[in-house]
Write an enzyme that holds these catalytic residues in place. Sequence first.
Site, PDB file in Angstrom:
ATOM      1  N   HIS A 159       0.845  -1.192   0.000  1.00 32.08           N
ATOM      2  CA  HIS A 159       0.000   0.000   0.000  1.00 32.08           C
ATOM      3  C   HIS A 159       0.884   1.247   0.000  1.00 32.08           C
ATOM      4  CE1 HIS A 159      -0.277   0.866   4.656  1.00 32.08           C
ATOM      5  NE2 HIS A 159       0.940   0.611   4.273  1.00 32.08           N
ATOM      6  N   CYS A 170       5.735   6.405   4.545  1.00 30.98           N
ATOM      7  CA  CYS A 170       4.585   5.584   4.144  1.00 30.98           C
ATOM      8  C   CYS A 170       3.845   6.159   2.941  1.00 30.98           C
ATOM      9  CB  CYS A 170       3.623   5.373   5.313  1.00 30.98           C
ATOM     10  SG  CYS A 170       4.355   4.329   6.587  1.00 30.98           S
ATOM     11  N   HIS A 177       5.059   0.342  -0.395  1.00 33.41           N
ATOM     12  CA  HIS A 177       5.820  -0.605   0.424  1.00 33.41           C
ATOM     13  C   HIS A 177       4.874  -1.716   0.866  1.00 33.41           C
ATOM     14  CE1 HIS A 177       3.902   2.102   3.287  1.00 33.41           C
ATOM     15  NE2 HIS A 177       3.945   1.111   4.158  1.00 33.41           N
ATOM     16  N   HIS A 218       3.703  -5.077   3.717  1.00 30.84           N
ATOM     17  CA  HIS A 218       3.658  -5.578   5.096  1.00 30.84           C
ATOM     18  C   HIS A 218       3.310  -7.059   5.104  1.00 30.84           C
ATOM     19  CE1 HIS A 218       3.823  -1.630   6.983  1.00 30.84           C
ATOM     20  NE2 HIS A 218       2.947  -1.211   6.084  1.00 30.84           N
ATOM     21  N   HIS A 252      -1.265 -10.564  -1.222  1.00 27.33           N
ATOM     22  CA  HIS A 252      -0.331 -10.252  -2.306  1.00 27.33           C
ATOM     23  C   HIS A 252      -0.919  -9.263  -3.320  1.00 27.33           C
ATOM     24  CE1 HIS A 252       1.988 -13.542  -0.596  1.00 27.33           C
ATOM     25  NE2 HIS A 252       3.016 -13.048  -1.250  1.00 27.33           N
ATOM     26  N   GLU A 309       0.304  -4.514  11.570  1.00 28.17           N
ATOM     27  CA  GLU A 309       1.016  -4.096  10.365  1.00 28.17           C
ATOM     28  C   GLU A 309       2.493  -4.456  10.484  1.00 28.17           C
ATOM     29  OE1 GLU A 309       0.164  -0.217   7.937  1.00 28.17           O
ATOM     30  OE2 GLU A 309       1.554   0.246   9.548  1.00 28.17           O
TER      31      GLU A 309
HETATM   32 ZN   LIG Z   1       2.485   0.607   5.516  1.00 29.21          ZN
END
Ligand SMILES: [Zn+2]
Length: 133
Positions: free
Chosen positions: A14, A23, A27, A29, A68, A123
């Site tokens: 996201h 952010c 990137h 998680h 994914h 997260e």
């Molecule tokens: Zn993030």
Amino acid sequence: MYSVTKRIDFCYGHRLMDYQGICSHPHGHNAIVEIDIRTDVLDSRNMVIDFGDIKRVVKGWIDRELDHKMILRHDDPLVKAMRELGEPMYLLDSNPTVERIARLIFDVSREQGLPVTRVTVWETPTSWATYTA
Ligand SMILES: [Zn+2]
């Protein structure tokens, strides 16, 4: 009260819009979701709910829709490029924060008939958000 918790993990990408900080860049998680269900009365099997039912409903949906994939705000300029490349996405009406993702999983679980009372999404091992009924 009795409660049960089922953990489900998935991977997502996201980025945050209208946000100053790292952010704002794409990137990913490795998320852990905790689905809580509470009741004061057990069923005939002495269960709050069968863990398998939580897994089937919530993990099934997460695997199909979020795992994914890039979770993006619908008006993120990345959406056009991702679409042209045929890359999978899940689009939200608002910023794809971990809080919003917890709310999303809560709402979808309820819509599918699961009486969830709380959804927590981790997260990172030190950062998580919770949405409660
Ligand atoms: Zn993030």
